[in-house]
Design a protein around this motif. Sequence first.
Motif, mmCIF file in Angstrom:
data_model
loop_
_atom_site.group_PDB
_atom_site.id
_atom_site.type_symbol
_atom_site.label_atom_id
_atom_site.label_comp_id
_atom_site.label_asym_id
_atom_site.label_seq_id
_atom_site.Cartn_x
_atom_site.Cartn_y
_atom_site.Cartn_z
ATOM 1 N N ILE A 136 13.160 -2.301 -0.621
ATOM 2 C CA ILE A 136 12.053 -2.945 -1.305
ATOM 3 C C ILE A 136 11.092 -2.149 -1.881
ATOM 4 N N PHE A 137 10.736 -2.307 -3.196
ATOM 5 C CA PHE A 137 9.814 -1.247 -3.833
ATOM 6 C C PHE A 137 8.531 -2.025 -4.042
ATOM 7 N N SER B 131 5.240 2.499 -3.759
ATOM 8 C CA SER B 131 5.756 2.255 -2.241
ATOM 9 C C SER B 131 7.148 1.910 -2.201
ATOM 10 N N LEU B 132 7.885 2.420 -0.951
ATOM 11 C CA LEU B 132 8.913 2.153 -0.520
ATOM 12 C C LEU B 132 9.445 1.588 0.771
ATOM 13 N N THR B 133 10.188 0.416 1.075
ATOM 14 C CA THR B 133 10.233 -0.008 2.372
ATOM 15 C C THR B 133 11.853 -0.017 2.395
ATOM 16 N N GLN C 49 16.570 12.749 5.220
ATOM 17 C CA GLN C 49 15.540 13.610 4.678
ATOM 18 C C GLN C 49 15.247 12.720 3.167
ATOM 19 N N PHE C 50 13.741 12.152 3.231
ATOM 20 C CA PHE C 50 13.517 11.135 2.056
ATOM 21 C C PHE C 50 12.575 12.322 1.041
ATOM 22 N N MET C 51 12.889 11.910 -0.073
ATOM 23 C CA MET C 51 12.108 13.015 -1.085
ATOM 24 C C MET C 51 11.628 11.892 -2.088
ATOM 25 N N VAL C 52 10.293 12.105 -2.596
ATOM 26 C CA VAL C 52 9.587 11.442 -3.638
ATOM 27 C C VAL C 52 9.254 12.445 -4.679
ATOM 28 N N TYR C 53 9.593 12.015 -5.929
ATOM 29 C CA TYR C 53 9.059 12.890 -7.216
ATOM 30 C C TYR C 53 8.199 11.851 -7.878
#
Length: 698
Positions: free
Chosen positions: A52-53, A63-65, A78-82
């Motif tokens: 869910i964005f 945000s990300l759920t 491991q989560f990465m956000v760009y």
Amino acid sequence: MFDEFEKWKYEYYCRIYGSYNFPNFQGVLLTIEHSKTDPYNPSCLSNQSELIFGNLTTSPNSSLTVLGGSLQSNQIYQFMVYMENRKNSSIQATGYVLVTVDDTHPQLIVIGCVISILCVPNLEYQFVNPTTQVALFAICVGNCINLQSIKWNIYQGSDNSTSSNSTQWTLFNNTILYENIWFFGKNTSNFTATNQLFLNNLQINLWRFEVVYTFLNETSTSALNFIINQPPYNGSCSINSMNGTTTTLFTITCPNWYDEDGIKDYSLYGISIASNRCYQLSLALSSMATQIPYEDAQIAANQLIQCASNVLTAVNGPLQERTSTLDLDYSRANMVPTDYDTDLESAWSNTTNQINSQVTSIISLITSSLNIHLNIGQNSIINTSQTYMSLETISTQSLSNRIVKQIENAQFHIPSDFNLNTNDNSSISLRKWKYTYYCRIYGLYNFPNFQGILLPIENSKIDPYNPSCLSNQSGLIFGNLTLSPNSSLTILGGSLQSNQIYQFMVYMENRKNSSIQATGYVLVTVDDTHPQLIVIGCVISILCVPNLEYQFVNPTTQVALFAICVGNCINLQNIKWNIYQGSDNSSSNYTQWTLFNNTILYENIWFFGKNTSNFTATNQLFLNNPPIDLWRFEVVYTFLNETSTSALNFIINQPPYNGSCSINPMNGTTTTLFTITCPNWYDEDGVKDYSLYGKVIF
């Protein structure tokens, strides 16, 4: 920090940490919601519908759920956000987080840096300079009962780029060997690793500090990773002129320095030996103590303590054979001239006393600045040809049979039968005291009494002129500890009237010596709301000496306060400190408090941290308002739907008077027996002790 989410585009990626790279297709990374499959690097999710964005119109995907059950148990992801700026695509940022999934529900452990600005994020690491120590804290969030132990572990890292593109972490073997040498607070919520860890292991660039909270039936961990920040190189610095005075313009140039991460700023260190300048610099050091590394604070403290020594030397006549001059100066400075009413240019200025007082304040400020950085068992020593200063933070349990060594062969011994009868957060043995409680309706009545004798709160007698706080004494519960009866008092809900202010007084008398007594006061406002509890106290606790309903404060010292919100303190909107000056209102037997009008005018001059949980009022407040003896410092926490306040009252501690001091003989060597007498000093509160300052010149 990105506080305007709508300016950014967000893309999320995920991999199974330690086993696979981030999924990609022909070298292009696949976002977490992408349906394409990388046969060599599987997706974290079997079904992208489990995401869910954030769907805000102005900031989509900010945000990300990930729904429960979407990730596999006993696995690390491991989560990465760009992030890319919408207006300028060259402005980018990347962030990482590791998530461990298991079937338990451990407590949340938050870990961070005591000096927050020293933890500069760099992707999944924090930058740390090899010349600075790392001071960390851990907080357990939520219901953290049944805590059994806390333990910190240190790991050294090595890149494993050939096989799994992850960092291999190995437990640092010498943790026990260097405990209380390099490492302090290993089994507490505050942990410190000195710079010796990095300086003695220059080949290691990656470090992990992990805290383990062990509860009765589970274990929770948290960790922070650091990468050594390599120093800049290839540059040089020069100064022009090489000599000068305080009015000389010095030009300093530092060309050609290069750093792979860019150079943020340059720091300049200088020395001044004027008393007032040293005091101002000490104030500045104290105000920024929580924002600079320990090593920088130590360098500054080293210079400032020598400055204080130089200033004392300048007024120390007997040791510099300037006795006649300084005796004349002292006489002029402390004698009221016969023509005082007409001689407006008299030397009646107390210069010597002011310098001595200022030096004492400098030492106090330096001490408080360094203590912020010292963990349990850690010490700081300044040892130069001019001064020796040693600071150490220790637990009360370690005081018994302790030998404290000073310079050369000097030392003092605390005997083995020493018994403080306190825990780490206490300063008094409750079992030694008898307790009596009193109460009055504040501002309207005195404490109830019968024929001049005060009536305790539980007494059923009635004073017709000063009503009792309670209509029914059954609303009281006294602490029933066998060793310390009545050491606590509980007033049941509904026993006090709403919209009323009560003053409670506790009288304490020592059981073995009835001449040793103490009295404490607290004001309680009763209303129909349920505000958060705000606790207020002194940063340097020994500077707040209780005196009835006030704290003593010397007019030459600053007041540094802290406030803590206890409980569920969400939706905090702002914090504000108010200063009040007090005047006695003898007609109603209470103090009239008036808001001090010049708070805004002297903000960041006399007052610092006016809108934070830490507030400081310098001694200039007291020195520039000598007629005012009573001061109140109030903190106001404003939440979304309510306001909570707390306050601390201070009374100016007047200096002793009428005395004098003499030394015999006036000259001598290190083997000479000097006799110092200080007769006839008088203080309304008694003279606790005398401090002697001396210096041996070789």
